[in-house]
Design a protein around this motif. Structure first.
Motif, PDB file in Angstrom:
ATOM      1  N   VAL A  85       0.690  -0.774   0.127  1.00 21.51           N
ATOM      2  CA  VAL A  85      -0.053  -0.394   0.074  1.00 21.51           C
ATOM      3  C   VAL A  85       0.656   1.174   0.193  1.00 21.51           C
ATOM      4  CG1 VAL A  85      -1.364   1.162   1.458  1.00 21.51           C
ATOM      5  CG2 VAL A  85      -2.358  -1.318   0.668  1.00 21.51           C
ATOM      6  N   ILE A  86       2.481   1.524   0.811  1.00 19.82           N
ATOM      7  CA  ILE A  86       2.852   2.186   1.144  1.00 19.82           C
ATOM      8  C   ILE A  86       3.479   2.366  -0.203  1.00 19.82           C
ATOM      9  CG2 ILE A  86       4.683   3.397   1.670  1.00 19.82           C
ATOM     10  CD1 ILE A  86       3.687   1.803   4.735  1.00 19.82           C
ATOM     11  N   THR A  87       3.890   1.567  -0.776  1.00 19.81           N
ATOM     12  CA  THR A  87       4.934   1.902  -1.956  1.00 19.81           C
ATOM     13  C   THR A  87       3.622   1.938  -3.565  1.00 19.81           C
ATOM     14  OG1 THR A  87       4.603  -0.276  -2.925  1.00 19.81           O
ATOM     15  CG2 THR A  87       6.536   0.074  -1.752  1.00 19.81           C
ATOM     16  N   GLY A  88       2.687   1.788  -3.380  1.00 18.04           N
ATOM     17  CA  GLY A  88       1.345   2.119  -4.307  1.00 18.04           C
ATOM     18  C   GLY A  88       1.454   0.726  -5.132  1.00 18.04           C
ATOM     19  N   GLU A  89       1.944  -0.165  -5.016  1.00 21.06           N
ATOM     20  CA  GLU A  89       1.549  -1.887  -5.196  1.00 21.06           C
ATOM     21  C   GLU A  89       0.195  -2.017  -5.191  1.00 21.06           C
ATOM     22  OE1 GLU A  89       4.810  -4.446  -5.802  1.00 21.06           O
ATOM     23  OE2 GLU A  89       5.381  -3.124  -3.994  1.00 21.06           O
ATOM     24  N   LEU A  90      -0.760  -1.483  -4.365  1.00 21.28           N
ATOM     25  CA  LEU A  90      -2.019  -2.004  -4.093  1.00 21.28           C
ATOM     26  C   LEU A  90      -2.549  -0.367  -3.522  1.00 21.28           C
ATOM     27  CD1 LEU A  90      -1.897  -5.367  -1.746  1.00 21.28           C
ATOM     28  CD2 LEU A  90      -2.423  -4.800  -3.693  1.00 21.28           C
ATOM     29  N   PHE A 107       6.298   3.512  14.581  1.00 25.73           N
ATOM     30  CA  PHE A 107       6.569   2.103  15.309  1.00 25.73           C
ATOM     31  C   PHE A 107       6.492   0.910  13.781  1.00 25.73           C
ATOM     32  CE2 PHE A 107       5.581  -2.004  16.466  1.00 25.73           C
ATOM     33  CZ  PHE A 107       6.867  -1.723  18.144  1.00 25.73           C
ATOM     34  N   GLY A 108       8.164   0.591  13.519  1.00 22.52           N
ATOM     35  CA  GLY A 108       7.652  -0.440  12.735  1.00 22.52           C
ATOM     36  C   GLY A 108       8.124   0.697  11.412  1.00 22.52           C
ATOM     37  N   THR A 109       7.565   0.311  10.416  1.00 19.97           N
ATOM     38  CA  THR A 109       7.752   1.559   9.263  1.00 19.97           C
ATOM     39  C   THR A 109       7.183   2.017   9.042  1.00 19.97           C
ATOM     40  OG1 THR A 109       7.412  -1.194   7.758  1.00 19.97           O
ATOM     41  CG2 THR A 109       6.690   1.243   6.428  1.00 19.97           C
ATOM     42  N   LYS A 110       7.685   3.514   9.280  1.00 17.31           N
ATOM     43  CA  LYS A 110       7.276   5.422   9.268  1.00 17.31           C
ATOM     44  C   LYS A 110       7.071   5.690   7.397  1.00 17.31           C
ATOM     45  CE  LYS A 110       6.562   8.736  10.995  1.00 17.31           C
ATOM     46  NZ  LYS A 110       5.616   9.683   9.995  1.00 17.31           N
ATOM     47  N   ALA A 111       5.195   5.678   7.556  1.00 16.91           N
ATOM     48  CA  ALA A 111       4.788   5.991   6.462  1.00 16.91           C
ATOM     49  C   ALA A 111       3.303   6.097   6.819  1.00 16.91           C
ATOM     50  CB  ALA A 111       4.384   4.877   5.838  1.00 16.91           C
ATOM     51  N   ASP A 112       2.611   7.737   5.909  1.00 16.63           N
ATOM     52  CA  ASP A 112       1.598   8.051   6.526  1.00 16.63           C
ATOM     53  C   ASP A 112       0.272   7.433   5.925  1.00 16.63           C
ATOM     54  OD1 ASP A 112       2.286  10.346   7.733  1.00 16.63           O
ATOM     55  OD2 ASP A 112       3.513  11.143   6.056  1.00 16.63           O
ATOM     56  N   VAL A 113      -0.631   6.420   6.190  1.00 14.19           N
ATOM     57  CA  VAL A 113      -1.166   5.901   5.911  1.00 14.19           C
ATOM     58  C   VAL A 113      -2.642   6.303   6.773  1.00 14.19           C
ATOM     59  CG1 VAL A 113      -2.311   3.285   5.711  1.00 14.19           C
ATOM     60  CG2 VAL A 113       0.306   4.067   6.031  1.00 14.19           C
ATOM     61  N   LYS A 274      -2.054   7.876   2.610  1.00 16.64           N
ATOM     62  CA  LYS A 274      -2.154   9.625   2.460  1.00 16.64           C
ATOM     63  C   LYS A 274      -2.397  10.055   1.342  1.00 16.64           C
ATOM     64  CE  LYS A 274      -2.031  14.083   4.889  1.00 16.64           C
ATOM     65  NZ  LYS A 274      -1.051  14.729   5.696  1.00 16.64           N
ATOM     66  N   ALA A 275      -0.922   9.958   0.765  1.00 15.20           N
ATOM     67  CA  ALA A 275      -0.311  10.819  -1.033  1.00 15.20           C
ATOM     68  C   ALA A 275      -1.524   9.956  -1.680  1.00 15.20           C
ATOM     69  CB  ALA A 275       0.582  10.448  -1.356  1.00 15.20           C
ATOM     70  N   TRP A 276      -2.114   9.361  -1.519  1.00 18.39           N
ATOM     71  CA  TRP A 276      -3.188   8.246  -2.535  1.00 18.39           C
ATOM     72  C   TRP A 276      -4.410   8.950  -2.146  1.00 18.39           C
ATOM     73  CZ3 TRP A 276      -7.905   6.313  -3.114  1.00 18.39           C
ATOM     74  CH2 TRP A 276      -8.326   5.834  -3.828  1.00 18.39           C
ATOM     75  N   ALA A 277      -4.935   8.607  -1.244  1.00 24.07           N
ATOM     76  CA  ALA A 277      -5.755   9.605  -0.796  1.00 24.07           C
ATOM     77  C   ALA A 277      -6.132  11.324  -1.234  1.00 24.07           C
ATOM     78  CB  ALA A 277      -6.642   9.509   0.755  1.00 24.07           C
ATOM     79  N   LYS A 391      -5.043  12.984  12.105  1.00 28.39           N
ATOM     80  CA  LYS A 391      -4.438  12.545  11.090  1.00 28.39           C
ATOM     81  C   LYS A 391      -4.192  11.348  10.336  1.00 28.39           C
ATOM     82  CE  LYS A 391      -0.089  15.047  12.683  1.00 28.39           C
ATOM     83  NZ  LYS A 391       1.176  14.805  13.460  1.00 28.39           N
ATOM     84  N   VAL A 392      -5.235  10.495  10.823  1.00 32.52           N
ATOM     85  CA  VAL A 392      -4.889   8.798  10.310  1.00 32.52           C
ATOM     86  C   VAL A 392      -5.975   8.463  10.114  1.00 32.52           C
ATOM     87  CG1 VAL A 392      -5.191   6.371  10.285  1.00 32.52           C
ATOM     88  CG2 VAL A 392      -3.299   7.404  11.810  1.00 32.52           C
ATOM     89  N   TYR A 393      -7.487   8.934  11.404  1.00 36.54           N
ATOM     90  CA  TYR A 393      -8.977   8.646  10.891  1.00 36.54           C
ATOM     91  C   TYR A 393      -9.930   9.842  10.182  1.00 36.54           C
ATOM     92  CZ  TYR A 393      -9.074   4.254  12.662  1.00 36.54           C
ATOM     93  OH  TYR A 393      -8.889   2.892  14.020  1.00 36.54           O
ATOM     94  N   LEU A 394     -10.708   9.193   9.225  1.00 35.45           N
ATOM     95  CA  LEU A 394     -11.176  10.403   8.018  1.00 35.45           C
ATOM     96  C   LEU A 394     -12.142  10.623   8.252  1.00 35.45           C
ATOM     97  CD1 LEU A 394      -8.841  10.219   5.402  1.00 35.45           C
ATOM     98  CD2 LEU A 394      -8.321  11.363   7.242  1.00 35.45           C
ATOM     99  N   PRO A 395     -13.334  10.822   9.806  1.00 33.69           N
ATOM    100  CA  PRO A 395     -15.210  10.377   9.155  1.00 33.69           C
ATOM    101  C   PRO A 395     -15.556  11.324   8.626  1.00 33.69           C
ATOM    102  CG  PRO A 395     -13.741  11.954  11.556  1.00 33.69           C
ATOM    103  CD  PRO A 395     -12.891  11.208  10.842  1.00 33.69           C
TER     104      PRO A 395
END
Length: 459
Positions: A85-90, A107-113, A274-277, A391-395
Motif C-alpha cells: 500500500v505504501i509503495t503504491g502497488e496496491l 512504529f516499524g515502517t514509517k509512512a502516512d497511511v 495519505k498521498a493516494w487519498a 491525522k489518520v481517521y477521516l470521518p
C-alpha cells in the motif's frame, strides 16, 4: 486475482456510442457527479472472514455501481500488505486498525497511511492447545457441566506458573505487533495477572517480551493451527476462521472471544496511503460508498445473507476455508469446546452499532495500548492522542459517502451517525476487567491498569 469488473467495463464501452446519442438531449438537465480519478484499482486482503466487505462489494457489483473496476488480491502477510500500500502497488487494503496508526507514528515502517472506513466489529478469539486447556479447565467455574463464560486469564495463570517453575517458556502467537489480536491478547492476559511483556524501541528491542510471563510472537493467521499443533506455540489470538479450524481439527479450544474481552471492539479498516487519498478524493469516496453497501448487505434482515456470504468466502480466491468452518462463527454462533456451540449473534458485525464509522475514540484506544506496552516510548499529552487520531481517521470522507447513498435512495439517514457526530463513542465499561474507557481522557485511562506502563513511565 478477480478481474470480472474489468470485463464489465469493456462490455460497457461497446455501448458507449449508443448511450451517448440517446442521452445527449438530457445532458443539459443532469448534474453529473465528478468522475473518479482512477477507475481500475487493486485492493489487497488477508485470508480472514472479516475481508467480507471487499468480497461482497465485488460479487454484488457495488464497486461497478461506483464506476470502479476492482481486482482483489490475497497477500502473504500483514507486513507485505502494508508495504505494498505504501509503495503504491496496491491502491488500498483490508488492514489491521492499528496499522495506519503504527505507520503514522513510526512504529516499524514509517509512512502516512489513513482510513475513512472501519470494516467490522469483533471477529477474533483466543485459542489454546488441548493440553493447556486440560490444565486451565481445572480452574474454570462450571455450571451444568459446562464452563462459565467469559473465561478469564486467571485460569491460565497457574498453567503459566507451572511452565515458569520448570524453566520452560510459554509461547503464544498473534498476527502482528500493532494488531488488535496483539492488544486483545495482552489485555486479556494482564486482566488475569499475567504480564505479556513490553516493547522498548528506544533500546532497539521490538520483541515485546521484556519482563514477560508469556512470550508473544508473530504467526501468520492461516499458519496458526499447524504451528500450535507442532507445539511451537501453546495458543494464539487470531480472527476467523482459524479459531474454529482448531476445533474442527480437534487440536485446540477457543477459550474467549474478543466480544467478551471488549464488547463491539473495532477490528479492521480500509487503509490507503495519505498521498493516494489526496490524489484520488472522488475514487476514495466511491470506494467507501461501495463498502458501506456491502456492510449493510452482510448485516441486513438479522444476518439473512450470511449463508450466501459464507459460500462466497469459502472460495479459494477469498478465504479458502471449508464453508462449515466459516459458518461456525459467521452465522451467529461460536463453538468453544467441541460440541459446546453457543449463540453469539454479534461475533461478526459489519454494519450494526455504527460499525463502519471511523471513530476517533477507536483510534485513540489503539494508541493507549501502544503506549501501555511501550510501542510509544514516552509520555504524550491527551492533545497528542487527539491530533494523531485526526491525522489518520477521516470521518469527513465517510460522512460524504453516506450522504450520497442517502440522496441516491440506497440508504437511510437513520442508518448512520448524525452529521453532528464528533467522532467519540460514549464512555464504555464493556471490558472483561470492567474498567471504563473514555476516548476523551486517554492518559486517565492508561493510569487505571495495574499491569502496563503508566502515562509518564519509561523503560
Amino acid at each position: 486475482m478477480k478481474i470480472r469488473s474489468r470485463r464489465f467495463k469493456h462490455a460497457l464501452a461497446s455501448l458507449s456510442c449508443a448511450a451517448t446519442l440517446l442521452l445527449a438531449p438530457l445532458a443539459s438537465s443532469i448534474a453529473l457527479a465528478a468522475d473518479p480519478e482512477k477507475e481500475e484499482l487493486k485492493l489487497g486482503f488477508i485470508k480472514l472472514t472479516d475481508m467480507a466487505p471487499l468480497a461482497i462489494a465485488y460479487e454484488k457489483g457495488f464497486f461497478e455501481d461506483e464506476g470502479l473496476y476492482v481486482s482483489l488480491e490475497a497477500q502473504a502477510n500483514w507486513k507485505v500488505l502494508l508495504d505494498r500500500v505504501i509503495t503504491g502497488e496496491l491502491d488500498g487494503a483490508h488492514m489491521l486498525a492499528g496499522q495506519p496508526l503504527g505507520a503514522t507514528i513510526g512504529f516499524g515502517t514509517k509512512a502516512d497511511v489513513v482510513t475513512a472506513f472501519s470494516m467490522d466489529l469483533n471477529g477474533n478469539a483466543i485459542t489454546v492447545s488441548n493440553a493447556v486447556w486440560a490444565e486451565m479447565k481445572k480452574h474454570v467455574p462450571m455450571a451444568n457441566g459446562k464452563p462459565v463464560h467469559p473465561i478469564k486469564a486467571d485460569a491460565l495463570k497457574p498453567v503459566i506458573d507451572q511452565y515458569k517453575a520448570k524453566g520452560k517458556p510459554f509461547n503464544l502467537g498473534m498476527v502482528f505487533p500493532v494488531s488488535t489480536h496483539n492488544y486483545e491478547l495482552r489485555y486479556w492476559l494482564a486482566a488475569g495477572g499475567i504480564n505479556p511483556g513490553y516493547y522498548a524501541p528506544a533500546k532497539g528491542d521490538i520483541t515485546g517480551t521484556l519482563s514477560a510471563d508469556a512470550l508473544l510472537s508473530v504467526t501468520p493467521p492461516p499458519q496458526m493451527p499447524a504451528t500450535m499443533e507442532a507445539g511451537t506455540i501453546h495458543g494464539y489470538s487470531v480472527g476467523e476462521p482459524w479459531n474454529q479450524a482448531a476445533v474442527f481439527k480437534g487440536i485446540g479450544v477457543p477459550v474467549v472471544t474478543d466480544y467478551e474481552i471488549w464488547k463491539n471492539n473495532p477490528e479492521k479498516v480500509l487503509g490507503v496511503s495519505k498521498a493516494w487519498a489526496e490524489a484520488n478524493p472522488e475514487t476514495h469516496k466511491r470506494l467507501v460508498k461501495a463498502l458501506i453497501r456491502a456492510a449493510m448487505w452482510l448485516d441486513e434482515n438479522d444476518n439473512a445473507n450470511r449463508a450466501e456470504a459464507v459460500e462466497i468466502l469459502a472460495r479459494p480466491e477469498y478465504v479458502g476455508a471449508d464453508a462449515k468452518v466459516i459458518a461456525n462463527s459467521m452465522t451467529g454462533t461460536f463453538e468453544y469446546e467441541k460440541g459446546d456451540k453457543r449463540a453469539v449473534p454479534d461475533f461478526n458485525v459489519f454494519f450494526r452499532h455504527n460499525a463502519t464509522y471511523p471513530y476517533y475514540s477507536d483510534a485513540i484506544w489503539y494508541l493507549t495500548q501502544m503506549r501501555r506496552w511501550g510501542q510509544i516510548g514516552e509520555a504524550k499529552p491527551d492533545s497528542w492522542y487527539f491530533e494523531t487520531a485526526k491525522k489518520v481517521y477521516l470521518p469527513e470522507i465517510y460522512q460524504s459517502a453516506a450522504s450520497e447513498l442517502v440522496a441516491e435512495g440506497k440508504a437511510k439517514a437513520a442508518d448512520f451517525p448524525a452529521a453532528t457526530e464528533e467522532g467519540f463513542r460514549a464512555p464504555s465499561s464493556d471490558f472483561i476487567d470492567g474498567l471504563t474507557y473514555d476516548g476523551r481522557q486517554p492518559n486517565a485511562y492508561i493510569e487505571q491498569f495495574s499491569i502496563g506502563l503508566k502515562a509518564d513511565s519509561k523503560l
